[in-house]
Design a protein around this motif. Structure first.
Motif, short mmCIF file in Angstrom:
data_model
loop_
_atom_site.label_atom_id
_atom_site.label_comp_id
_atom_site.label_asym_id
_atom_site.label_seq_id
_atom_site.Cartn_x
_atom_site.Cartn_y
_atom_site.Cartn_z
N TRP A 370 0.83 -1.21 0.00
CA TRP A 370 0.00 0.00 0.00
C TRP A 370 0.87 1.26 0.00
CZ3 TRP A 370 0.01 3.88 3.63
CH2 TRP A 370 0.61 3.60 4.87
N ALA A 373 1.68 1.70 -3.50
CA ALA A 373 0.48 2.02 -4.29
C ALA A 373 0.08 3.48 -4.11
CB ALA A 373 -0.68 1.11 -3.87
N LEU A 374 0.25 4.01 -2.91
CA LEU A 374 -0.15 5.40 -2.64
C LEU A 374 0.76 6.40 -3.34
CD1 LEU A 374 -1.33 5.88 1.02
CD2 LEU A 374 -2.60 6.20 -1.08
N ILE A 376 2.07 5.75 -6.49
CA ILE A 376 2.02 5.55 -7.94
C ILE A 376 0.73 6.17 -8.44
CG2 ILE A 376 1.80 3.85 -9.79
CD1 ILE A 376 3.56 1.99 -8.25
N ALA A 526 -2.64 0.68 -13.46
CA ALA A 526 -4.09 0.53 -13.59
C ALA A 526 -4.67 -0.49 -12.61
CB ALA A 526 -4.43 0.12 -15.02
N ARG A 527 -3.83 -1.35 -12.06
CA ARG A 527 -4.36 -2.44 -11.24
C ARG A 527 -3.94 -2.35 -9.78
NH1 ARG A 527 -5.54 -7.46 -12.65
NH2 ARG A 527 -3.90 -8.22 -11.28
N LEU A 528 -3.61 -1.17 -9.28
CA LEU A 528 -3.07 -1.06 -7.92
C LEU A 528 -3.96 -1.71 -6.85
CD1 LEU A 528 -1.60 2.54 -8.14
CD2 LEU A 528 -0.32 0.41 -8.00
N PRO A 529 -5.29 -1.40 -6.82
CA PRO A 529 -6.11 -2.03 -5.77
C PRO A 529 -6.15 -3.55 -5.91
CG PRO A 529 -7.30 -0.25 -6.86
CD PRO A 529 -6.07 -0.49 -7.66
N GLU A 530 -6.18 -4.04 -7.14
CA GLU A 530 -6.25 -5.48 -7.35
C GLU A 530 -4.94 -6.15 -6.90
OE1 GLU A 530 -7.31 -3.25 -9.59
OE2 GLU A 530 -9.46 -3.66 -9.39
N LEU A 532 -2.87 -4.95 -4.63
CA LEU A 532 -2.83 -4.88 -3.16
C LEU A 532 -3.67 -5.99 -2.55
CD1 LEU A 532 -1.99 -3.45 -0.57
CD2 LEU A 532 -3.98 -1.99 -0.77
N GLY B 53 -8.17 5.25 -2.34
CA GLY B 53 -7.69 4.64 -3.59
C GLY B 53 -7.05 3.29 -3.41
N LEU B 54 -7.18 2.69 -2.24
CA LEU B 54 -6.57 1.38 -2.02
C LEU B 54 -7.53 0.24 -2.33
CD1 LEU B 54 -4.60 2.04 1.30
CD2 LEU B 54 -3.70 1.91 -1.02
N LEU B 55 -8.83 0.58 -2.50
CA LEU B 55 -9.84 -0.44 -2.82
C LEU B 55 -10.78 0.16 -3.86
CD1 LEU B 55 -11.08 -3.23 -1.96
CD2 LEU B 55 -12.50 -1.94 -0.36
N ARG B 56 -11.05 -0.63 -4.92
CA ARG B 56 -11.89 -0.09 -6.00
C ARG B 56 -13.36 -0.26 -5.63
NH1 ARG B 56 -9.79 0.92 -10.90
NH2 ARG B 56 -8.15 -0.64 -10.76
N LYS B 77 -3.41 11.79 -4.75
CA LYS B 77 -2.40 11.11 -3.93
C LYS B 77 -1.38 12.07 -3.34
CE LYS B 77 -2.98 6.48 -5.67
NZ LYS B 77 -2.49 5.34 -6.44
N LEU B 87 -2.79 -3.35 7.56
CA LEU B 87 -1.81 -3.53 6.49
C LEU B 87 -0.42 -3.32 7.09
CD1 LEU B 87 -3.44 -1.63 3.50
CD2 LEU B 87 -3.47 -4.06 3.98
N ARG B 106 7.57 9.96 -2.15
CA ARG B 106 6.61 11.04 -2.32
C ARG B 106 7.21 12.20 -3.10
NH1 ARG B 106 1.19 10.45 -1.09
NH2 ARG B 106 0.92 9.13 0.72
#
Lengths: 538, 257
Positions: A370, A373-374, A376, A526-530, A532, B53-56, B77, B87, B106
């Protein structure tokens, strides 16, 4: 019973502890049929092996160098006992005396009781069989036989006391985070150890058992193998030496029991401080590593490389995977070359083994992904992230694969084909990095943080597609370079044209890596949540 | 009125047959200390994961400071800091290395990241443990180093999932002090919790969640209404009142048998 009655402690707790050990053993077996089957089959295998070994020693009594073999056998056995508790700390419930810390027990009776309990189980029975084999091989005459009985007893006690002393002095470490880290690496030691034993056995097969004599001459004075040495001395009539060797073995048992008792007392009265460390000392250590890593480029690339490299060293799973890849990647081509068998192309094996480390990059992060991911938010960020990881890998794999290839070809004495094989190695490494990056984005899976498993239940299919599918794809991607190599070979053009394969392979490898990362980056972004979700199950 | 810190419209998330978040509409004002409260399983973590943004999400839109989380991730972000629950962190780095790593990812220049890390480690009372690996940290220390990583790039909105869970009183007070100073500068904190006393003493704005829906939201006094405490108001809102164990367990205590 009246409320004020204080229970009187039994005179000896040995029977209680032995019964406890038996009860733990049996209830462990009762818990599941799988465990029962595993225990029984391992018991049968161990006993069969022990009996076969005993029988072997009986048959080979008259072999010229059998005494050396017997002494060496006892040493290896003792080594096994010493190392076992380090790698399988959870293997024996009675081994952890901290569980008894709340009971009012004195170290003396406790040591006797735990020692007796340690003699219960398959391990001690197996050890007795092996030790009997070792002494039978060397015991000639009545005196030697009498010494042999004492020798087996002393050697057995020596082995068990050694294991307990090692375990007790290290139990804080073993039950702490660092101990669990160590346990993860044990599989590697077993794998590499097996390779080395295999090599050694082959060497002995060719050169004869006489090779062992110098080593055995030293070991026959080192306890607990000195007990076996005593039997041999007695058989040759050197009773003074026999007595000295027995005394050595007995003294070793006494010293080990003393060490054990002392660490038991300390263990039961002192708090856990295995992972505490003086702040300034830790600071100095880390400062030095930082210095070397400062040479990495600035920005995201350097940051990602730095973390990847630190993880190779500090994360036990990653470390075990790398160490295995480095060791096996070197051993397989070298052993093949040393035996003079197989194709020269086996030198590419190292590139393949190391390239696998690019696979499932984000799974290696576990749910800490995560944090990545945060940060990107575009395909460009993902490209920088993947490129940083690939560069960190290349920092090790490129020189290492080159080295292995050069050494393998040197051992084969096949310098003419070096450029060709090197070119193929680079192409394969590039293809592995490319497919590794792509499958990392497309088929990520979780790696359990504890234990020996590398895939979470339910994700085995995913892992299989990711790794094996990726490897097949990598080999297919190498087709142009392989085709070029075949064409060069068939065309009998010789060394001049073969040399072209080196730059060709290197350029192809670099290009295919670049392309793979370029294709993987937008998928990752495009697939970051997936991703994770997939890597957070460990 | 200024742009809302967070605007959620028609947010849904289902896991198989289970609906975790069932259509949330919510607008959170900027510059406030906002508490998202609800019992376990109310959907707080799922909501915060979708917001950051960590879960769609299955449906719905989320805007942070006027930017869509899924269409404009670059803008979002850069503006948010997150401390998720459940996590891992990169635990094989030391506390200082983790901050340095996080700050550089960052996009902060190296020196600036190090300077801020030093100050955060001092303020959060982690300077003594800065070279220890995070894997050897206690729960309170992990929450603090996570908070430091979330604050390092000076975000506009900070999302914290159960930041006080399992934290000792001393660390909790430290975290509290840092957060109060941060909101005083005009930034927004959104944090989830099920400890009502804490929310009541910290927040000036609350949203109450239960069973995947928002039951009430607004300034603290408004949500509390006539109830003497937020706890009482909360129990009434989630429909858990009157469930008292008085008549059962009558054998418990008293020392007769």
């Amino acid at each position: 019973m009246s409320a004020t009655a204080v229970p009187v402690p039994p005179r000896s707790i040995t029977p209680v502890v032995v019964r406890l050990k038996l009860a733990l053993l049996l209830s462990g077996l009762r818990r599941s049929s799988g465990r029962r089957a595993a225990y029984l089959s391992s018991a049968v295998v161990a006993l069969l092996f022990g009996v076969a070994q005993l029988w072997g020693f009986v048959l080979l009594r008259d072999l010229p160098h059998i005494a050396s073999v017997a002494v060496l056998g006892a040493t290896v056995l003792a080594l096994g006992w010493a190392v076992m508790p380090l790698f399988f700390p959870g293997g024996d419930e009675t081994l952890d005396p901290t569980r008894l810390a709340m009971l009012p027990l004195r170290p003396g009776p406790l040591v006797r009781a735990l020692l007796a309990a340690s003699l219960v189980g398959i391990g001690p029975v197996f050890t007795v069989l092996l030790l009997v084999g070792c002494v039978v091989a060397v015991a000639d005459g009545a005196a030697a036989c009498a010494v042999a009985v004492l020798a087996v007893l002393l050697a057995l006690l020596g082995c068990v006391a050694l294991a307990r002393a090692v375990a007790a002095t290290n139990i804080r470490l073993l039950s702490s985070r660092k101990g669990r880290d160590l346990a993860v690496l044990s599989g590697l030691v077993v794998a590499v150890g097996a390779q080395l034993v295999n090599l050694g056995a082959q060497h002995l097969g060719q050169a004869g058992l006489g090779q062992l004599d110098p080593v055995a001459d030293v070991l026959r004075w080192v306890p607990p193998a000195s007990a076996v040495g005593a039997v041999d001395s007695a058989a040759h009539g050197s009773y003074g030496a026999a007595a000295a060797q027995l005394a050595l073995a007995a003294a070793a048992v006494a010293v080990l029991l003393g060490v054990w008792a002392r660490s038991l007392t300390r263990l039961m009265t002192a708090p856990d401080s295995s992972t505490l460390q003086p702040i300034d000392a830790a600071g100095r250590g880390r400062g030095r590593t930082r210095g070397r890593l400062r040479m990495l480029p600035a920005g995201r690339t350097g940051t990602v490389m730095e973390r990847s490299l630190r993880y190779i060293w500090r994360d036990p799973k990653t470390k075990a995977a790398w160490a295995t890849a480095l060791a096996v990647g070197l051993l397989v081509p070298l052993v093949n070359a040393a035996q003079g068998t197989g194709s020269p192309y086996i030198a590419c094996f190292a590139a393949g083994m190391l390239g696998v480390q690019m696979y499932n990059q984000f799974g290696q992060d576990s749910s800490a992904f995560w944090m990545v991911a945060l940060t990107i938010s575009s395909p460009r960020d993902a490209w920088l992230e993947l490129r940083g990881r690939a560069l960190a890998l290349l920092l090790i794999t490129l020189p290492y694969a080159t080295l292995v290839t050069v050494v393998t070809m040197a051992v084969r004495g096949d310098w003419a084909r070096l450029p060709e094989v090197l070119g193929l190695s680079f192409a394969l490494l590039g293809a592995m990095l490319a497919t590794g990056a792509w499958t990392s984005a497309r088929f990520p899976y979780s790696i359990p943080q504890e234990g020996f498993k590398n895939v979470m239940p339910g994700q085995a299919g995913l892992a299989w597609i990711s790794v094996f599918g990726g490897m097949v794809a990598a080999v297919v991607l190498c087709a142009p370079v392989v085709a070029l190599a075949v064409w060069v070979r068939l065309g009998t053009a010789g060394g001049a044209v073969s040399a072209v394969l080196l730059p060709a392979g290197a350029v192809y490898g670099a290009a295919i890596t670049w392309l793979g990362l370029r294709l993987a980056a937008p998928r990752t972004a495009a697939r970051l949540p997936e991703i994770l979700d997939a890597v957070s199950k460990g | 009125m200024a742009t809302a810190a967070l605007r959620i419209e028609g947010l849904w998330k289902r896991f198989g047959g289970h609906t975790a978040v069932a259509g949330i509409d919510l607008e959170l004002p900027a510059g406030k200390f906002i508490g998202l409260v609800g019992p376990n399983g109310a959907g707080k973590t799922t909501t915060l994961s979708m917001v950051t943004g960590l879960l769609r999400p299955d449906e719905g839109t989320v805007e942070v400071a006027g930017h869509d989380v899924w269409r404009d991730p670059v803008a979002v972000k850069a503006r948010i800091g997150v401390l998720p629950e459940g996590l891992r962190l990169f635990e094989r780095l030391s506390g200082r290395e983790l901050l340095s790593y996080s700050g550089r990812l960052r996009g902060l220049p190296g020196d600036e990241a190090d300077r801020r890390a030093t100050q955060l480690l001092d303020v959060l009372d982690l300077a003594g443990a800065q070279h220890k690996l995070v894997v050897d940290y206690s729960t309170g220390m992990r929450k603090k180093i996570g908070l430091a990583a979330a604050l390092l790039h000076n975000p506009e909105v900070l999302f914290l999932d159960e930041p006080f869970e399992g934290v000792d009183p001393v660390s909790a007070q430290t975290i509290r002090g840092v957060l109060e100073r941060y909101t005083a500068s005009g930034a927004t904190v959104v944090f989830s919790s099920h400890v009502m006393e804490l929310v009541e003493s910290l927040c000036d704005w609350v949203a109450v969640m239960a069973a995947g829906r928002i039951r009430a939201h607004g300034p603290l006094a408004e949500v509390r209404g006539q109830a003497p405490t937020l706890q009482q108001a909360f129990l009434r809102l989630v429909g858990a009142q009157g469930r008292d164990a008085g008549s059962d367990l009558d054998w418990l205590g008293g020392g007769t048998r």
